[in-house]
Scaffold this motif. Structure first.
Motif, PDB file in Angstrom:
ATOM      1  N   VAL B 276       0.843  -1.198   0.000  1.00  0.00           N
ATOM      2  CA  VAL B 276       0.000   0.000   0.000  1.00  0.00           C
ATOM      3  C   VAL B 276       0.877   1.247   0.000  1.00  0.00           C
ATOM      4  O   VAL B 276       0.599   2.232  -0.705  1.00  0.00           O
ATOM      5  CB  VAL B 276      -0.953  -0.022   1.205  1.00  0.00           C
ATOM      6  CG1 VAL B 276      -1.743   1.277   1.300  1.00  0.00           C
ATOM      7  CG2 VAL B 276      -1.880  -1.223   1.119  1.00  0.00           C
ATOM      8  N   GLU B 277       1.941   1.200   0.771  1.00  0.00           N
ATOM      9  CA  GLU B 277       2.856   2.348   0.820  1.00  0.00           C
ATOM     10  C   GLU B 277       3.431   2.634  -0.564  1.00  0.00           C
ATOM     11  O   GLU B 277       3.532   3.796  -0.993  1.00  0.00           O
ATOM     12  CB  GLU B 277       3.981   2.072   1.826  1.00  0.00           C
ATOM     13  CG  GLU B 277       3.475   1.959   3.261  1.00  0.00           C
ATOM     14  CD  GLU B 277       4.543   1.452   4.228  1.00  0.00           C
ATOM     15  OE1 GLU B 277       5.690   1.189   3.773  1.00  0.00           O
ATOM     16  OE2 GLU B 277       4.237   1.316   5.422  1.00  0.00           O
ATOM     17  N   LEU B 279       2.081   1.908  -3.377  1.00  0.00           N
ATOM     18  CA  LEU B 279       1.008   2.412  -4.224  1.00  0.00           C
ATOM     19  C   LEU B 279       0.876   3.933  -4.099  1.00  0.00           C
ATOM     20  O   LEU B 279       0.538   4.636  -5.062  1.00  0.00           O
ATOM     21  CB  LEU B 279      -0.292   1.735  -3.784  1.00  0.00           C
ATOM     22  CG  LEU B 279      -1.455   1.606  -4.751  1.00  0.00           C
ATOM     23  CD1 LEU B 279      -1.039   0.810  -5.976  1.00  0.00           C
ATOM     24  CD2 LEU B 279      -2.615   0.898  -4.050  1.00  0.00           C
ATOM     25  N   LEU B 280       1.137   4.439  -2.901  1.00  0.00           N
ATOM     26  CA  LEU B 280       0.957   5.868  -2.647  1.00  0.00           C
ATOM     27  C   LEU B 280       2.178   6.692  -3.045  1.00  0.00           C
ATOM     28  O   LEU B 280       2.047   7.880  -3.390  1.00  0.00           O
ATOM     29  CB  LEU B 280       0.662   6.097  -1.151  1.00  0.00           C
ATOM     30  CG  LEU B 280      -0.572   5.389  -0.584  1.00  0.00           C
ATOM     31  CD1 LEU B 280      -0.677   5.641   0.920  1.00  0.00           C
ATOM     32  CD2 LEU B 280      -1.851   5.850  -1.272  1.00  0.00           C
ATOM     33  N   ALA B 293      -5.958   1.978  -2.579  1.00  0.00           N
ATOM     34  CA  ALA B 293      -5.074   1.618  -1.453  1.00  0.00           C
ATOM     35  C   ALA B 293      -5.846   0.781  -0.434  1.00  0.00           C
ATOM     36  O   ALA B 293      -5.326  -0.212   0.097  1.00  0.00           O
ATOM     37  CB  ALA B 293      -4.518   2.879  -0.795  1.00  0.00           C
ATOM     38  N   SER B 297      -5.183  -3.157   0.743  1.00  0.00           N
ATOM     39  CA  SER B 297      -4.727  -3.339   2.126  1.00  0.00           C
ATOM     40  C   SER B 297      -4.998  -4.731   2.669  1.00  0.00           C
ATOM     41  O   SER B 297      -4.364  -5.157   3.626  1.00  0.00           O
ATOM     42  CB  SER B 297      -5.376  -2.296   3.042  1.00  0.00           C
ATOM     43  OG  SER B 297      -6.764  -2.553   3.197  1.00  0.00           O
ATOM     44  N   ARG B 319      -8.607   3.513   3.678  1.00  0.00           N
ATOM     45  CA  ARG B 319      -9.009   4.586   2.768  1.00  0.00           C
ATOM     46  C   ARG B 319      -9.228   5.894   3.532  1.00  0.00           C
ATOM     47  O   ARG B 319      -8.712   6.947   3.155  1.00  0.00           O
ATOM     48  CB  ARG B 319     -10.306   4.188   2.048  1.00  0.00           C
ATOM     49  CG  ARG B 319     -10.877   5.279   1.139  1.00  0.00           C
ATOM     50  CD  ARG B 319     -12.146   4.816   0.432  1.00  0.00           C
ATOM     51  NE  ARG B 319     -13.215   4.426   1.352  1.00  0.00           N
ATOM     52  CZ  ARG B 319     -14.032   5.285   1.976  1.00  0.00           C
ATOM     53  NH1 ARG B 319     -13.907   6.582   1.771  1.00  0.00           N
ATOM     54  NH2 ARG B 319     -14.970   4.841   2.795  1.00  0.00           N
TER      55      ARG B 319
END
Lengths: 213, 327
Positions: B276-277, B279-280, B293, B297, B319
């Motif tokens: 997720v990290e 992705l951001l 995200a 997760s 989210r």
């Protein structure tokens, strides 16, 4: 809470209750020094010399005291069983219900979850210390005016949390009060009256609920 | 309560010595700071210490010191003081929010950062004395039992969830933990501080019986990053997270340079989500990206028989925490 019992004009309810429980423990207490603060309170329990114990100096409701405590005693046990300050209640004895809330150095804490021996040098305020026998505080008066207490068992804890809040935030909103009282459960479910009382004591007028319950 | 001796320690070295001496004499000893968790364990006879080593009197135990943007927080700071501390609130907001979300005012007034991180699990089997891994036994009763609050990540052989609110925030802030023990001092990263049951099913972190967690350091690189701790409870107050997320976003304008997303309430340790990290990182944090995200997760999550609700809940918490951190 000092109303006279109708059939016994010389006895207050507190004295009667304390007297009956005193009869049960009188033998055990006979050898100990009696330190009862509250008139008619049960005789104080004594330290068992065979159990690890310590002498601490603390201030309780403005009075400095040297007290011998067993290391295993909670602050709630010290207050109730040794000092006779039975306004502090023990509900769950696990730091979950809030009935035992007192102020330590002006901050609300669960007296069941703090050892008495840790109170050396600290300043403890119990519900008895709010008005110290004088006129009720504005907060206590607001509790009366709003019928805040139902069964009353959680009330002293609610008062202590609310007292600490008003000291930090003299005009709290209902949301502020709810956050400050989040650690005080009321099995009667009189939360809205408690919130209203504290908001009113701070000079606010907004009710947390519309109309009566 | 059972009888015990209270021993006040002046400094960490003396605390360690008191513990070693007690253990050498065949006595059970426990460190105690706030005591909210520890006294409950003693009253329930989950532990039966002969000696309590009181850390409340340790000098400088609650200080917050800054040096070049990095901050060192004494493990003895109360959760209430931590949640109100100006530097923590402005520079490391996820930690201030996490500390302020713990339990009740009464517990935050005495509960310490170190104690919150090192508290024992609140699994009802453990707390009720079942002979589970945490109580010295060799099974986890939740696996085939009442597991609605248990782990969806990292479980096995024990399925407890790590109960701390501050721990996910600390992991999201790349915190390091300074420990004083019998062989001197050591510093451990958050990644190494918490241990999974498959490494050691009896405990949740690397602290040994004679180790004292002294302070926690937050690196300068994380100072000033946007942060949020989003906690979902099964009632409005006074309980542990069902699912929580600590999100820290280092922003460059409206582009996220790097992110940390760490979950609470879903795993035996604070559960970091590296995918997720990634992705951001390098992206503008849009509503759509936050949804993706959230969806990412729960990759790898595995529900037990009664906690599948945590999967959609986790998606939503992630989210929302990302969007709230973005501001």
């Amino acid at each position: 809470m000092n109303e006279k019992l109708p059939d016994s004009p010389d006895w207050t309810r507190r004295e009667f209750l304390a007297g009956t429980s005193a009869a049960l423990v009188v033998a055990a207490a006979a050898a100990g020094t009696l330190e009862a603060q509250t008139p008619g309170a049960a005789p104080a329990i004594a330290v068992d010399p065979a159990v690890p114990h310590s002498t601490i100096r603390l201030t309780v409701n403005g009075v400095a005291r040297d007290v011998e405590v067993e290391d295993r005693w909670t602050l709630a046990e010290l207050l109730r069983d040794r000092l006779g300050l039975t306004g502090t209640k023990i509900g769950c004895d696990r730091g979950e219900c809030g009935a035992c809330t007192v102020l330590v150095d002006d901050q609300p804490v669960y007296s069941c979850s703090n050892l008495a021996v840790w109170m050396d040098g600290r300043r403890v305020t119990t519900v008895e210390g709010l008005s110290n026998g004088g006129p009720l505080t504005p907060l206590q008066q607001a509790f009366v005016a709003h019928d805040a207490a139902q069964c009353g068992f959680c009330t002293s804890g609610q008062l202590m949390s609310a007292t600490a809040l008003l000291k930090r935030n003299p005009r709290p909103s209902a949301a502020d009060v709810k956050a400050a009282l989040a650690g005080n459960l009321c099995r009667c479910g009189n939360y809205n009256r408690y919130v209203d009382s504290v908001v009113a004591a701070g000079g606010g007028v907004r009710s947390s609920v519309g109309g009566d319950q | 309560m059972k009888t015990f001796t209270n021993s006040n320690a002046r400094d960490p070295q003396q605390a360690v010595k008191l513990a070693r001496d007690a253990h050498a004499a065949g006595k059970a000893a426990s460190f105690v700071a706030g005591g909210s968790d520890l006294l409950a364990l003693v009253k329930e006879r989950i532990i039966q210490p002969d000696v309590l080593i009181n850390l409340r009197g340790l000098q400088n135990a609650s200080e917050v010191t800054s040096s070049g943007g990095a901050v060192t927080i004494g493990a003895g700071i109360s959760l209430d003081a931590l949640s109100r501390h100006e530097t923590i609130r402005t520079q490391f907001p996820a930690l201030a929010e996490a500390a302020g979300s713990v339990a009740t005012p009464q517990i935050r007034n005495v509960g310490t950062l170190g104690g919150n991180v090192a508290q024992r699990p609140w699994c009802w089997y453990y707390r009720n004395g079942f002979p589970c891994y945490k109580n010295g036994g060799n099974q986890c009763f939740s696996f085939a039992g009442e597991n609605q609050f248990h782990a969806i990540f990292g479980g096995g052989p024990s399925y407890i969830v790590h109960p701390s609110d501050t721990a996910p925030a600390l992991m999201a802030l790349d915190a390091t933990f300074r420990i004083v023990g019998p062989f001197g001092e050591r510093t451990v990263s958050a990644k190494d501080f918490f241990v999974l049951p498959r490494q050691n099913a009896a405990q949740e972190n690397v602290l040994g019986a004679d180790d004292v967690l002294v302070s926690i350091q937050l690196p300068a690189a994380m100072a000033g990053a946007r942060g949020r701790y989003h906690k979902v409870l099964d009632r409005e107050a006074w309980t542990h997270a069902v699912v929580s997320a600590a999100v820290v976003l280092k922003m460059d304008g409206d582009v996220c340079r790097s992110a940390r997303v760490v979950l609470g309430g879903v795993a035996p340790i604070p559960w970091r989500l590296p995918e997720v990290e990634q992705l951001l990182a390098g992206q503008r944090i849009t509503d759509d990206l936050a949804v993706r995200a959230g969806a990412a997760s729960i990759a790898g999550a595995r529900a037990l028989s009664k906690n599948a609700y945590k999967l959609p809940l986790t998606k939503g918490v992630v989210r929302r925490a990302i969007l709230e951190a973005r501001g």
